[in-house]
Design an enzyme around this catalytic site. Structure first.
Site, PDB file in Angstrom:
ATOM      1  N   CYS A   2      57.131  51.320  52.640  1.00 32.84           N
ATOM      2  CA  CYS A   2      57.791  50.896  51.763  1.00 32.84           C
ATOM      3  C   CYS A   2      58.055  49.308  51.648  1.00 32.84           C
ATOM      4  O   CYS A   2      57.951  48.807  52.856  1.00 32.84           O
ATOM      5  CB  CYS A   2      59.268  51.683  51.769  1.00 32.84           C
ATOM      6  SG  CYS A   2      58.874  53.294  51.730  1.00 32.84           S
ATOM      7  N   ARG A  27      50.726  46.751  52.270  1.00 35.40           N
ATOM      8  CA  ARG A  27      51.137  47.680  53.174  1.00 35.40           C
ATOM      9  C   ARG A  27      51.057  49.091  53.065  1.00 35.40           C
ATOM     10  O   ARG A  27      50.957  49.912  53.864  1.00 35.40           O
ATOM     11  CB  ARG A  27      52.786  47.406  53.137  1.00 35.40           C
ATOM     12  CG  ARG A  27      52.924  45.993  53.425  1.00 35.40           C
ATOM     13  CD  ARG A  27      54.522  45.675  53.137  1.00 35.40           C
ATOM     14  NE  ARG A  27      55.548  46.634  54.007  1.00 35.40           N
ATOM     15  CZ  ARG A  27      55.969  46.025  54.754  1.00 35.40           C
ATOM     16  NH1 ARG A  27      55.863  45.089  55.422  1.00 35.40           N
ATOM     17  NH2 ARG A  27      56.950  46.987  55.670  1.00 35.40           N
ATOM     18  N   TRP A  73      56.494  54.576  49.887  1.00 38.42           N
ATOM     19  CA  TRP A  73      55.355  55.345  50.637  1.00 38.42           C
ATOM     20  C   TRP A  73      56.275  56.577  50.912  1.00 38.42           C
ATOM     21  O   TRP A  73      57.127  56.666  51.658  1.00 38.42           O
ATOM     22  CB  TRP A  73      55.028  54.621  51.874  1.00 38.42           C
ATOM     23  CG  TRP A  73      53.681  55.165  52.716  1.00 38.42           C
ATOM     24  CD1 TRP A  73      52.514  54.793  52.116  1.00 38.42           C
ATOM     25  CD2 TRP A  73      53.771  55.972  53.541  1.00 38.42           C
ATOM     26  NE1 TRP A  73      51.780  55.410  53.168  1.00 38.42           N
ATOM     27  CE2 TRP A  73      52.437  56.017  53.974  1.00 38.42           C
ATOM     28  CE3 TRP A  73      54.512  56.564  54.504  1.00 38.42           C
ATOM     29  CZ2 TRP A  73      52.016  56.767  55.107  1.00 38.42           C
ATOM     30  CZ3 TRP A  73      54.287  57.385  55.528  1.00 38.42           C
ATOM     31  CH2 TRP A  73      52.844  57.348  56.041  1.00 38.42           C
ATOM     32  N   ASN A  99      64.334  51.340  52.581  1.00 37.74           N
ATOM     33  CA  ASN A  99      63.152  51.800  53.569  1.00 37.74           C
ATOM     34  C   ASN A  99      63.457  52.384  54.800  1.00 37.74           C
ATOM     35  O   ASN A  99      64.837  52.169  55.115  1.00 37.74           O
ATOM     36  CB  ASN A  99      62.641  50.474  54.034  1.00 37.74           C
ATOM     37  CG  ASN A  99      61.818  49.758  53.000  1.00 37.74           C
ATOM     38  OD1 ASN A  99      61.695  50.108  52.041  1.00 37.74           O
ATOM     39  ND2 ASN A  99      61.415  48.522  53.318  1.00 37.74           N
ATOM     40  N   GLY A 100      62.805  53.341  55.319  1.00 34.06           N
ATOM     41  CA  GLY A 100      63.494  54.049  56.497  1.00 34.06           C
ATOM     42  C   GLY A 100      63.854  55.444  56.083  1.00 34.06           C
ATOM     43  O   GLY A 100      63.213  55.927  55.101  1.00 34.06           O
ATOM     44  N   GLU A 480      37.557  52.123  69.134  1.00 35.81           N
ATOM     45  CA  GLU A 480      38.117  51.261  67.909  1.00 35.81           C
ATOM     46  C   GLU A 480      36.873  51.233  66.645  1.00 35.81           C
ATOM     47  O   GLU A 480      37.150  51.217  65.529  1.00 35.81           O
ATOM     48  CB  GLU A 480      38.071  49.815  68.149  1.00 35.81           C
ATOM     49  CG  GLU A 480      38.325  48.781  67.303  1.00 35.81           C
ATOM     50  CD  GLU A 480      39.845  49.043  66.554  1.00 35.81           C
ATOM     51  OE1 GLU A 480      40.447  49.969  66.990  1.00 35.81           O
ATOM     52  OE2 GLU A 480      39.841  48.368  65.667  1.00 35.81           O
ATOM     53  N   LYS A 484      37.836  52.602  62.849  1.00 35.08           N
ATOM     54  CA  LYS A 484      37.751  51.772  61.948  1.00 35.08           C
ATOM     55  C   LYS A 484      36.951  52.534  60.648  1.00 35.08           C
ATOM     56  O   LYS A 484      37.295  52.478  59.567  1.00 35.08           O
ATOM     57  CB  LYS A 484      36.847  50.734  62.637  1.00 35.08           C
ATOM     58  CG  LYS A 484      37.132  49.352  61.598  1.00 35.08           C
ATOM     59  CD  LYS A 484      38.366  48.350  62.187  1.00 35.08           C
ATOM     60  CE  LYS A 484      39.766  49.475  62.219  1.00 35.08           C
ATOM     61  NZ  LYS A 484      40.692  48.827  62.744  1.00 35.08           N
ATOM     62  N   GLU A 487      39.064  55.202  58.983  1.00 33.54           N
ATOM     63  CA  GLU A 487      40.059  54.688  58.189  1.00 33.54           C
ATOM     64  C   GLU A 487      39.374  54.028  56.942  1.00 33.54           C
ATOM     65  O   GLU A 487      39.987  54.352  55.803  1.00 33.54           O
ATOM     66  CB  GLU A 487      40.600  53.504  59.001  1.00 33.54           C
ATOM     67  CG  GLU A 487      41.692  53.805  59.998  1.00 33.54           C
ATOM     68  CD  GLU A 487      42.318  52.808  60.663  1.00 33.54           C
ATOM     69  OE1 GLU A 487      43.483  52.700  60.730  1.00 33.54           O
ATOM     70  OE2 GLU A 487      41.537  51.743  61.261  1.00 33.54           O
ATOM     71  N   HIS A 503      29.194  67.314  78.337  1.00 33.55           N
ATOM     72  CA  HIS A 503      30.402  68.227  78.242  1.00 33.55           C
ATOM     73  C   HIS A 503      30.889  69.023  77.065  1.00 33.55           C
ATOM     74  O   HIS A 503      32.134  69.261  76.863  1.00 33.55           O
ATOM     75  CB  HIS A 503      31.506  67.779  78.925  1.00 33.55           C
ATOM     76  CG  HIS A 503      30.652  67.248  80.467  1.00 33.55           C
ATOM     77  ND1 HIS A 503      30.241  67.934  81.283  1.00 33.55           N
ATOM     78  CD2 HIS A 503      30.500  66.092  80.939  1.00 33.55           C
ATOM     79  CE1 HIS A 503      29.962  67.249  82.580  1.00 33.55           C
ATOM     80  NE2 HIS A 503      30.203  66.207  82.315  1.00 33.55           N
ATOM     81  N   LYS A 601      50.100  49.756  56.432  1.00 34.99           N
ATOM     82  CA  LYS A 601      50.246  48.617  57.188  1.00 34.99           C
ATOM     83  C   LYS A 601      50.988  48.635  58.337  1.00 34.99           C
ATOM     84  O   LYS A 601      50.925  48.215  59.501  1.00 34.99           O
ATOM     85  CB  LYS A 601      50.013  47.352  56.408  1.00 34.99           C
ATOM     86  CG  LYS A 601      49.859  46.112  57.248  1.00 34.99           C
ATOM     87  CD  LYS A 601      48.346  46.202  57.886  1.00 34.99           C
ATOM     88  CE  LYS A 601      47.920  44.863  58.479  1.00 34.99           C
ATOM     89  NZ  LYS A 601      46.837  44.922  59.353  1.00 34.99           N
TER      90      LYS A 601
END
Ligand code: G6P
Length: 606
Positions: A2, A27, A73, A99-100, A480, A484, A487, A503, A601
């Site tokens: 948000c 974001r 969001w 926001n929150g 990573e 990436k 995502e 395994h 973000k």
């Protein structure tokens, strides 16, 4: 996540607010809205989808010089027009953006309904507008205070009163709010990115503060008390750094910026005279650092993975036991906090809620915590009070690229510093300093290999799954690389220590399951060759990221070579091709590289 923007002044508010919302698009969000005071009443426009869809709703002439706007969001309630902010009370007089998360919203919603209020949305935020209206007062801030006293949870809010075009109220508890100071005009935002075009002079609210904002200035107060005094800070980032420039995506731009970003992370921190590093913000004397018996690193997403790499660097170079843990897990398991452990919180944005909560838990239990943070003045940076800024410049793409690299470099600087206080020799210190200084040019060399990486990406893009494997520090790079790829391309990717393949994961190896093997030319090289043999025996495609040298003793489907650094620093370079790989797979699959679906973000909620 948000975003909030607000304006009060003498100019047309709508274009300023819309431009601010565009700046916050990076974001991640699902709907947007705007409220303006016109005459003595509010005009509110909201829309599911992108800011440009909101723009289509706006009448051509929309005269107003006071307004607030929001990108949402979804947390409570699906993305929709009616769940978008701003929310207004029943009379339409008060508008709120939030926001929150309001934790007791279900109970408050029930009470409001029982009192005859018709709720218009499924959100937690809407209750605020009704609660403000339910507490009429001479001054708007007193109504807001009364409403905030009834809620539990986190918030950054901006409030507008249709009958008072000369006032905006903002307040903060756990979700950032920044005031931008202009020339007889004031801006409000949850992220300085929305302000940078208009002013460099900002004031960060602290938790538990409220500000009354007028065109001519502002006053800050404790939520439950008297005035506070704030000193404006200067934003370090320029407007241009928020533009894509010659690049089609921020992701690609930020990958390309890495040589310069790393130069800035290193700047002023190499101290060849003593073959060590200098970290100004550490604020721990040599004696205190010598007393550190363990290092514990906390972060989320790529920040956590860079922490895993950091832990390896610290163990290898300083011989201090170190490990990394997702901040979200750490904070809920009632962690034991030790006086001789050095805790390190890693966060690009400095606003990630779980990381912040972990920092607060450590501090509450008397632990020492350093921040490795990119955004200057961000909440985690301020909460830690000491640490290192990355100076990587703004990272706009949702996924982390340059800040992952710069965080790893920051850890290397810290590891050398801790090592040189212990057993790391002057000769080894000198080699590492030289290698650190050489990283930017080596990254430039890797970036020139983009065409080869792109053609490898074309093969992977045709598949639905991929494994990334590595050993020791290269396993963090495998993690990573896999993160990436999933995502940005939505291709299912998993990382395993190469030693773990047999395994379990080997069961899935087949011609449709490519494996990317991160294999520096080190003492584990031969073991990785054996891993490749195992995969090839099951007809799995293999792609290798390694160093230049003798031809590989085994046939593979693709090889990317990176320049050699010192062994401890090699993972930093081995990661760069994986960023380009993910980027090109995403392009080939047509996904939204800069704003992947469902991701944000700056994750300012739990
Ligand atoms: C989100 C982003 C990730 C990022 C993580 C931590 O999940 O999508 O790319 O690594 O947050 O962010 P931070 O700002 O704390 O580094």
């Amino acid at each position: 996540m948000c975003g909030i923007v607000g304006y009060i002044g003498k100019r047309d508010a709508a274009p300023i607010l819309i431009e601010g919302l565009h700046r916050l698009e990076y974001r991640g969000y699902d709907s947007a809205g705007i409220a303006l005071v016109r005459g003595k009443s509010l005009s509110v426009f909201k829309s599911k989808g992108k800011v440009r869809e909101l723009e289509r709703l706006l009448p051509e002439r929309l005269k107003s010089s006071t307004g607030i706007a929001h990108t949402r969001w979804a947390t409570h309630g699906e993305p929709s027009d009616r769940n978008a902010h701003p929310h207004v009370d029943a009379s339409g007089r008060f508008a709120v953006v939030h926001n929150g998360i309001i934790e007791n919203s279900a109970q408050l919603r029930r009470q409001l309904v029982a009192n005859g209020t018709q709720l218009q949305s499924d959100t937690d935020s809407e209750v605020l507008a009704h609660l403000i209206a339910a507490h009429p007062a001479e001054r708007l801030e007193d109504s807001v205070r009364a409403a905030l006293r009834l809620i539990t949870g986190t918030y950054g809010i901006a409030v507008l009163d249709g009958e008072r075009p000369d006032t905006l109220i903002v307040a903060r508890n756990g979700s950032p709010v920044v005031l931008g100071i202009g020339d007889r005009e004031m801006y409000v935002a949850s992220d300085p990115a929305a302000l940078v075009r208009h002013t460099q002079s900002v004031v960060h609210l602290d938790d538990g503060e409220l500000a009354v904002v007028h065109a001519e200035g502002f006053e800050t107060f404790l939520l439950d008390g008297g005035p506070t005094s704030k000193t404006p800070a200067t934003l370090a980032w320029s407007e241009e750094s928020f533009d894509k420039g010659e690049f089609t995506h921020f992701t690609r731009k930020e990958i390309a910026e890495q040589p310069d970003a790393v130069r800035r992370t290193l700047s002023g921190r190499l101290e060849p005279r003593f073959q060590t590093t200098h970290i100004g913000g550490l604020e721990l004397a040599a004696r205190e650092l010598l007393a550190v018996r363990r290092v514990k690193i906390l972060g989320c997403g790529s920040a956590y993975i860079s922490g895993r790499l950091g832990a390896q660097l610290i163990e290898q170079l300083a011989r201090v036991p170190a490990d990394a843990e997702p901040a979200s897990e750490f904070r809920y398991r009632n962690p034991v906090i030790e006086a001789d452990t050095l805790y390190i919180a890693v966060s690009q944005s400095g606003e990630t809620f779980d990381t912040l909560a972990a920092v607060q838990e450590i501090k509450r239990k008397g632990g020492r915590v350093l921040g490795i943070v990119n955004v200057v003045g961000s909440t985690i940076a301020r909460e830690c009070g000491r640490g290192m800024y990355l100076h990587a410049g703004p990272e706009i793409a949702v996924v982390s690229t340059k800040t992952f690299t710069c965080t790893a470099v920051a850890f290397a600087l810290l590891a050398v510093h801790l090592g040189r206080l212990r057993d790391l020799s002057t000769a080894r210190g000198a080699q590492l300093l030289q290698a650190l200084a050489g990283l930017p040019a080596q990254i430039e060399t890797i970036l020139t290999q983009e065409p080869a990486i792109e053609s490898l990406a074309q093969s992977i893009a045709r598949q639905q799954n991929a494994y990334f494997v590595g050993r020791a520090a290269s396993f963090a790079i495998a993690m990573e690389g896999a993160l990436k790829l999933k995502e940005v391309s939505y291709l299912h990717a998993e990382a395993y220590p190469a030693s773990e393949l047999k395994h379990g994961p080997l069961a899935l190896i087949c011609p449709e399951m490519p494996t990317v093997i991160i294999m520096p030319r080190d003492e584990l090289f031969a073991k990785n060759v054996a891993t490749i043999e195992e995969i090839r025996a099951r007809k799995g495609p293999t792609y290798v990221v390694t160093h230049a040298g003798e031809p590989l003793p085994v046939a593979v489907d693709g090889v990317i070579e990176v320049p050699k650094s010192e062994p401890e620093l090699d993972p930093i370079l081995l990661n760069i091709p994986l960023q380009l790989l993910a980027y090109h797979v995403a392009l080939a699959r047509g996904s939204n590289v800069d704003q992947p679906r469902n991701l944000a973000k700056s994750v300012t909620v739990e």
